[in-house]
Design a protein around this motif. Structure first.
Motif, PDB file in Angstrom:
ATOM      1  N   UNK B 419       0.828  -1.204   0.000  1.00 39.70           N
ATOM      2  CA  UNK B 419       0.000   0.000   0.000  1.00 39.70           C
ATOM      3  C   UNK B 419       0.865   1.257   0.000  1.00 39.70           C
ATOM      4  N   UNK B 420       2.032   1.169   0.654  1.00 39.13           N
ATOM      5  CA  UNK B 420       2.862   2.360   0.690  1.00 39.13           C
ATOM      6  C   UNK B 420       3.398   2.689  -0.704  1.00 39.13           C
ATOM      7  N   UNK B 421       3.776   1.646  -1.467  1.00 39.89           N
ATOM      8  CA  UNK B 421       4.232   1.909  -2.837  1.00 39.89           C
ATOM      9  C   UNK B 421       3.100   2.435  -3.704  1.00 39.89           C
ATOM     10  N   UNK B 422       1.902   1.886  -3.515  1.00 39.33           N
ATOM     11  CA  UNK B 422       0.749   2.349  -4.287  1.00 39.33           C
ATOM     12  C   UNK B 422       0.521   3.818  -4.003  1.00 39.33           C
ATOM     13  N   UNK B 423       0.568   4.186  -2.726  1.00 38.85           N
ATOM     14  CA  UNK B 423       0.382   5.593  -2.354  1.00 38.85           C
ATOM     15  C   UNK B 423       1.456   6.477  -2.943  1.00 38.85           C
ATOM     16  N   UNK B 424       2.713   6.005  -2.845  1.00 35.49           N
ATOM     17  CA  UNK B 424       3.815   6.840  -3.307  1.00 35.49           C
ATOM     18  C   UNK B 424       3.715   7.077  -4.810  1.00 35.49           C
ATOM     19  N   UNK B 425       3.401   6.030  -5.572  1.00 37.78           N
ATOM     20  CA  UNK B 425       3.278   6.204  -7.022  1.00 37.78           C
ATOM     21  C   UNK B 425       2.136   7.156  -7.342  1.00 37.78           C
ATOM     22  N   UNK B 426       1.032   7.027  -6.589  1.00 39.54           N
ATOM     23  CA  UNK B 426      -0.110   7.901  -6.835  1.00 39.54           C
ATOM     24  C   UNK B 426       0.250   9.344  -6.531  1.00 39.54           C
ATOM     25  N   UNK B 427       0.991   9.559  -5.445  1.00 41.46           N
ATOM     26  CA  UNK B 427       1.365  10.932  -5.112  1.00 41.46           C
ATOM     27  C   UNK B 427       2.186  11.563  -6.231  1.00 41.46           C
ATOM     28  N   UNK B 428       3.076  10.762  -6.814  1.00 38.61           N
ATOM     29  CA  UNK B 428       3.850  11.262  -7.950  1.00 38.61           C
ATOM     30  C   UNK B 428       2.949  11.623  -9.121  1.00 38.61           C
ATOM     31  N   UNK B 429       2.016  10.709  -9.439  1.00 39.41           N
ATOM     32  CA  UNK B 429       1.119  10.945 -10.583  1.00 39.41           C
ATOM     33  C   UNK B 429       0.232  12.159 -10.346  1.00 39.41           C
ATOM     34  N   UNK B 430      -0.243  12.321  -9.116  1.00 45.19           N
ATOM     35  CA  UNK B 430      -1.106  13.455  -8.796  1.00 45.19           C
ATOM     36  C   UNK B 430      -0.369  14.750  -9.100  1.00 45.19           C
ATOM     37  N   UNK B 431       0.927  14.751  -8.782  1.00 46.42           N
ATOM     38  CA  UNK B 431       1.721  15.954  -9.046  1.00 46.42           C
ATOM     39  C   UNK B 431       1.910  16.155 -10.552  1.00 46.42           C
ATOM     40  N   UNK B 432       2.353  15.089 -11.234  1.00 50.03           N
ATOM     41  CA  UNK B 432       2.671  15.219 -12.655  1.00 50.03           C
ATOM     42  C   UNK B 432       1.434  15.597 -13.467  1.00 50.03           C
ATOM     43  N   UNK B 433       0.306  14.975 -13.153  1.00 47.55           N
ATOM     44  CA  UNK B 433      -0.901  15.218 -13.945  1.00 47.55           C
ATOM     45  C   UNK B 433      -1.799  16.276 -13.315  1.00 47.55           C
ATOM     46  N   UNK B 434      -1.282  16.985 -12.329  1.00 55.17           N
ATOM     47  CA  UNK B 434      -1.989  18.027 -11.570  1.00 55.17           C
ATOM     48  C   UNK B 434      -3.452  17.681 -11.294  1.00 55.17           C
ATOM     49  N   UNK B 435      -3.642  16.555 -10.613  1.00 51.12           N
ATOM     50  CA  UNK B 435      -4.983  16.172 -10.159  1.00 51.12           C
ATOM     51  C   UNK B 435      -5.257  16.943  -8.873  1.00 51.12           C
ATOM     52  N   UNK B 436      -6.358  17.686  -8.853  1.00 48.53           N
ATOM     53  CA  UNK B 436      -6.680  18.423  -7.626  1.00 48.53           C
ATOM     54  C   UNK B 436      -7.493  17.529  -6.710  1.00 48.53           C
ATOM     55  N   UNK B 437      -6.848  16.982  -5.691  1.00 44.25           N
ATOM     56  CA  UNK B 437      -7.539  16.118  -4.738  1.00 44.25           C
ATOM     57  C   UNK B 437      -7.009  16.426  -3.343  1.00 44.25           C
ATOM     58  N   UNK B 446     -15.478  11.421  -5.192  1.00 40.93           N
ATOM     59  CA  UNK B 446     -15.693  12.744  -4.596  1.00 40.93           C
ATOM     60  C   UNK B 446     -15.065  13.859  -5.415  1.00 40.93           C
ATOM     61  N   UNK B 447     -14.247  13.502  -6.408  1.00 37.01           N
ATOM     62  CA  UNK B 447     -13.579  14.545  -7.190  1.00 37.01           C
ATOM     63  C   UNK B 447     -14.510  15.097  -8.262  1.00 37.01           C
ATOM     64  N   UNK B 448     -14.157  16.278  -8.773  1.00 37.67           N
ATOM     65  CA  UNK B 448     -14.944  16.854  -9.855  1.00 37.67           C
ATOM     66  C   UNK B 448     -14.646  16.098 -11.152  1.00 37.67           C
ATOM     67  N   UNK B 449     -15.508  16.292 -12.137  1.00 45.71           N
ATOM     68  CA  UNK B 449     -15.395  15.558 -13.402  1.00 45.71           C
ATOM     69  C   UNK B 449     -14.019  15.679 -14.037  1.00 45.71           C
ATOM     70  N   UNK B 450     -13.505  16.898 -14.060  1.00 46.38           N
ATOM     71  CA  UNK B 450     -12.205  17.129 -14.676  1.00 46.38           C
ATOM     72  C   UNK B 450     -11.108  16.368 -13.967  1.00 46.38           C
TER      73      UNK B 450
END
Lengths: 309, 546
Positions: B419-437, B446-450
């Motif tokens: 789970x820690x690796x899953x979280x870490x990879x997601x945190x990277x992707x959130x930054x790179x793809x600028x997901x606002x969460x 719970x996130x908006x459509x975009x």
């Protein structure tokens, strides 16, 4: 059943008679479930409602001596269970089926608990109407006596059809069941519409229970419903959520139920349990035939069984 | 200053543009405008709608901050803003879905308490939602009658049909009354939504992105007919939109919101697209230019051979589709919604069994199993990502890991999840793809459509070895910057040599991105043309089935 004198003719006669009697609970429960499902909710708990209706009708009929009072009480007992289901199943992220199963256990448990003292005594039964005034054959007469509840159910089916088509409330129920978002946008209270549909549907199912204990088989025991409430749910799918087709489907199921006793009445005892299982087999077959991964059911209310966010 | 009623959109004196950065004062048109009534109309003139200093807070979050807007009678007003700018909140406050925290809604200069859409209807306000609000299983007539607040308890269908026929005869759009909604095309459904409001005698129509599901032709038709009604003085329209083309072509005035605040207001005739984009986004941004590079040694990646698939009801949806998509190429599939695109994408994504035909990826038969997707590096951006590509109740991190959770480093020894690796990879992707969460543990529903679309994009485009990308309406309902971002990502993938199949109902998008355009109509691929030489008229005709 006194069909010996008629020989093999007794079989179709017994099936017809069984159909007219045995279809009444199917008819009421399926009409109730049809109304409930049209509003987008599934009420599996109608099995419990059926038992509760059967018990309360029998008890009130016994205590007051008036079977019709029993029928009304059965409906009211059903409404009480419907209120619980309606409230519980509309809480956020609650699954209808889970609540329904809980309501089966609750309804039947309550009926068994309250109904213990009424297993032995015999309560006044509903009067029957005879369709066989033209004949002198007693077997025919006894076979063709039907319950006024049957006539009531047969009348409700087209009335409900008309209600869905030509009344504002009917359109509201359909709108809520098919597209809650659209209904919400129209300013309709989804909670109230579903609650009313569930309560009204449970009322009908309660009356179905009354027909079990006050007409056929006409006694109160814990095994009286033997899953008819659940079968009625399958029957609504078979009937494509159409009240008039619910009537035909109920007759079919009632008929299937009568096969076993009819065969036995002419002395065919082989496969007795197999014949008795025919309604269950029919239910299973219908489920298999109507389910397909490749297409959705036509007529299914769009939001059926979906939990609210 | 005395302004004539903006009947013709190119008359009247110019008003200055007001890009207002902080706490703007509302700009009201001169009072003379309000008193100019259109006298010769048989229908009553629409009321004036005004919102003054409206604030709406949800807990500590301020969705709207002191916003004012005024819709003058007989005008076509656009409400622009990015996702989350507060446009929907504003109109929902007007319509009585939300109770404003402070501020007033005025109808005909009287302060009104609007607590429900029913109250709003009483004052002549009607809203057309982004999503269709007609009941699919019911007919047009049933939907219209049901939408009325005063419809009788028992409905006399003969009399109702007579009345509806009379109404249809005078309405701008024609739809067959006895058709069930589920059989209407998207354009007709949107027309019905508008008709419903006209049928309810709404005089001020609030439209929430009314053209997001329409083809350009349908959009022009619907908006054009509404424009005529507005010009004739029968209606006022307040339209939420992202599409500058429509704002420029059909509206009179524009109000821009940014982050819950009024960012500007002006007359469309005085503004350019750049001005409006500037007000919307806060800084000068332009669409990233399309730069395509020719990819060397192009080879076929996806081949469809006589592919057939059925609809949910068992009728054929895709009939003998044959198509080749080469590496480093975007093939666009154009078509009016409901012509088999959805089923085609579902077959390719493995969500629907094919009826017959072959799919080859890299020359090998392809059954859309997870194993094959991983081997051939096939990725999908389906439409409605929340439904087709996400598990709404699972977290952003878990959703981002759906493709790779069973491979190292997210899984140890092939079965034990880290789970820690899953979280870490997601945190990277959130930054790179600028997901606002709020966090990667937030349920994606719970996130908006975009941001849901960005989450899926992050999952599907993060792999470095993508071979084939299948995208269906990837920009549906997204705002300008999100659309630009997604287009850039798709083009970048193409330029890396990815074969892209782009299914879209937005012809502009296809013309911008694709190298070849294929038209689907009635489930058949009826026309193919290189985009460079494609003729919009011909495409339109083919899409319409001629």
């Amino acid at each position: 059943m006194a069909t010996e004198a008629l020989g093999l003719w007794g079989v179709p006669l017994a099936i017809i008679a069984g159909t007219l009697r045995g279809s009444v609970p199917f008819l009421f429960v399926s009409l109730g479930e049809c109304l409930t499902e049209k509003s987008g909710k599934i009420n599996l708990g109608l099995e419990g409602t059926l038992l509760m209706g059967a018990m309360s009708a029998y008890a009130v009929s016994y205590l007051t001596g008036s079977p019709w009072l029993g029928v009304i009480t059965a409906g009211i007992a059903g409404m009480f269970l419907g209120l619980i289901h309606g409230w519980l199943s509309q809480q956020p992220r609650v699954n209808d089926v889970a609540v329904g199963i809980a309501m089966i256990i609750f309804g039947s448990g309550l009926a068994f608990f309250l109904g213990k003292p009424f297993i032995q005594p015999s309560a006044p039964q509903l009067p029957t109407l005879s369709l066989a005034g033209w004949t002198q054959i007693p077997q025919l007469e006894s076979a063709l006596s039907i319950s006024p509840l049957f006539i009531l159910g047969v009348a409700i089916a087209p009335l409900m059809q008309w209600f869905f088509r030509s009344s504002r409330w009917g359109l509201l129920v359909r709108a809520v069941g098919d597209s809650p978002d659209a209904a919400k946008a129209m300013g309709i209270s989804i909670f109230k519409v579903r609650m009313a549909s569930i309560v009204a549907g449970s009322f009908l199912a309660g009356i179905g229970g009354a027909s079990l204990s006050l007409f056929y088989p006409g006694s109160w025991s814990e095994r009286i419903s033997s899953g008819q409430g659940l079968m009625a749910v399958a029957l609504v799918i078979f009937a494509r959520w159409n009240p008039v087709q619910c009537l035909y489907a109920s007759l079919l199921f009632g008929g299937a139920q009568a096969i076993g006793p009819a065969m036995q009445s002419v002395g065919i005892d082989a496969y007795y349990y197999l014949f008795n299982a025919s309604p269950y087999i029919l239910t299973l077959l219908i489920m298999v035939i109507t389910c397909s991964p490749k297409r959705t059911l036509t007529g299914a209310p769009g939001s059926l069984g979906q939990a609210q966010e | 200053m005395c302004l004539p009623l903006p009947l013709g959109r190119h008359t009247g004196l110019p008003l200055p543009i007001h890009p207002l950065p902080i706490h703007p004062l509302p700009i009201h048109p001169s009072p003379a405008m309000e008193t100019t009534a259109v006298a010769v109309q048989t229908k009553p003139a629409p009321p004036e709608l005004e919102v003054i200093n409206l604030t709406k807070r949800f807990g500590t979050f301020t969705a709207l901050d002191q916003v004012s807007i005024k819709v003058t009678p007989g005008s076509f007003h656009a409400l622009l803003g990015e996702n989350g700018a507060g446009k929907s909140t504003l109109v929902k406050c007007i319509m009585g879905f939300y109770t404003p925290t402070s501020g007033e809604v005025l109808v005909d200069q009287q302060c009104r308490d609007i607590d429900s859409p029913k109250d709003a209807h009483h004052f002549g306000l009607g809203m057309v939602y982004q999503h269709f609000t007609s009941v699919p299983a019911m007919t047009v007539a049933e939907n219209l009658v049901l939408s009325r607040y005063d419809s009788p308890q028992w409905i006399n269908w003969k009399a109702e049909y007579d009345r509806l026929d009379a109404f249809m005869a005078t309405s701008p759009f024609q739809i067959d009354l006895r058709t069930p909604i589920s059989q209407l095309a998207a354009g007709q459904k949107q027309k019905l939504e508008i008709l419903k409001q006209l049928y309810l005698n709404s005089r001020v129509l609030i439209l929430d992105e009314p053209t997001s599901v329409l083809t350009p032709d349908e959009a022009d038709e619907v908006l054009g007919l509404l424009r005529e009604e507005v010009t004739a003085g029968h209606l006022s329209v307040l339209m939420i939109s992202h599409k500058f083309r429509e704002v420029m072509a059909f509206t009179d005035e524009v109000t821009v919101l940014r982050k819950g605040k009024l960012a500007g207001h002006g007359y469309v005739r005085d503004l350019t697209v750049d001005d409006m984009a500037h007000m919307m986004l806060g800084e000068k941004t332009e669409a990233t230019p399309v730069e395509k590079v020719t990819v060397a040694d192009s080879r076929p990646v996806l081949e469809l051979k006589d592919l057939c698939a059925d609809r949910d009801n068992g009728l054929p949806a895709v009939c003998s589709a044959s198509l080749v998509v080469n590496s480093g190429e975007i093939v666009g599939i154009a078509g009016v919604s409901g012509n088999g695109q959805r089923e085609l994408v579902e077959v390719l994504a493995g969500q629907r069994p094919r009826h017959s035909g072959d799919i080859l990826v890299n020359g090998e038969p392809y059954q859309s199993t997870r194993r094959e997707m991983a081997r051939h590096q096939v990725y999908t951006l389906p439409e409605e990502p929340l439904r087709n590509a996400c598990v709404p109740h699972m977290s952003v991190a878990e959703n981002m890991a759906l493709r790779t959770f069973d491979c190292p480093p997210q899984a140890r020894r092939g079965w034990l999840l880290s789970l820690s690796n899953i979280r870490r990879m997601a945190e990277g992707l959130v930054k790179v793809f600028s997901v606002k969460t709020p966090s990667v543990d937030t349920p994606v529903g719970h996130l908006s459509g975009g941001n849901v679309q960005r989450t899926v994009l992050a999952r599907e485009l993060s792999s470095t070895e993508i071979n084939l990308l299948i995208a269906a309406n990837p920009c549906f309902g997204l705002d300008f910057s999100a659309v630009d971002y997604i287009h850039t990502q798709i083009l970048a993938a193409r330029n890396r040599g990815v074969a892209v199949l782009l299914v879209s109902e937005d012809l502009d998008e296809l013309l911008k991105l694709s190298d070849r355009i294929v038209v689907i109509s009635g489930g058949e691929l009826v026309y193919e043309s290189p985009t460079a030489t494609a003729d919009i008229k011909t495409l339109g005709h083919k899409m319409a089935g001629h």
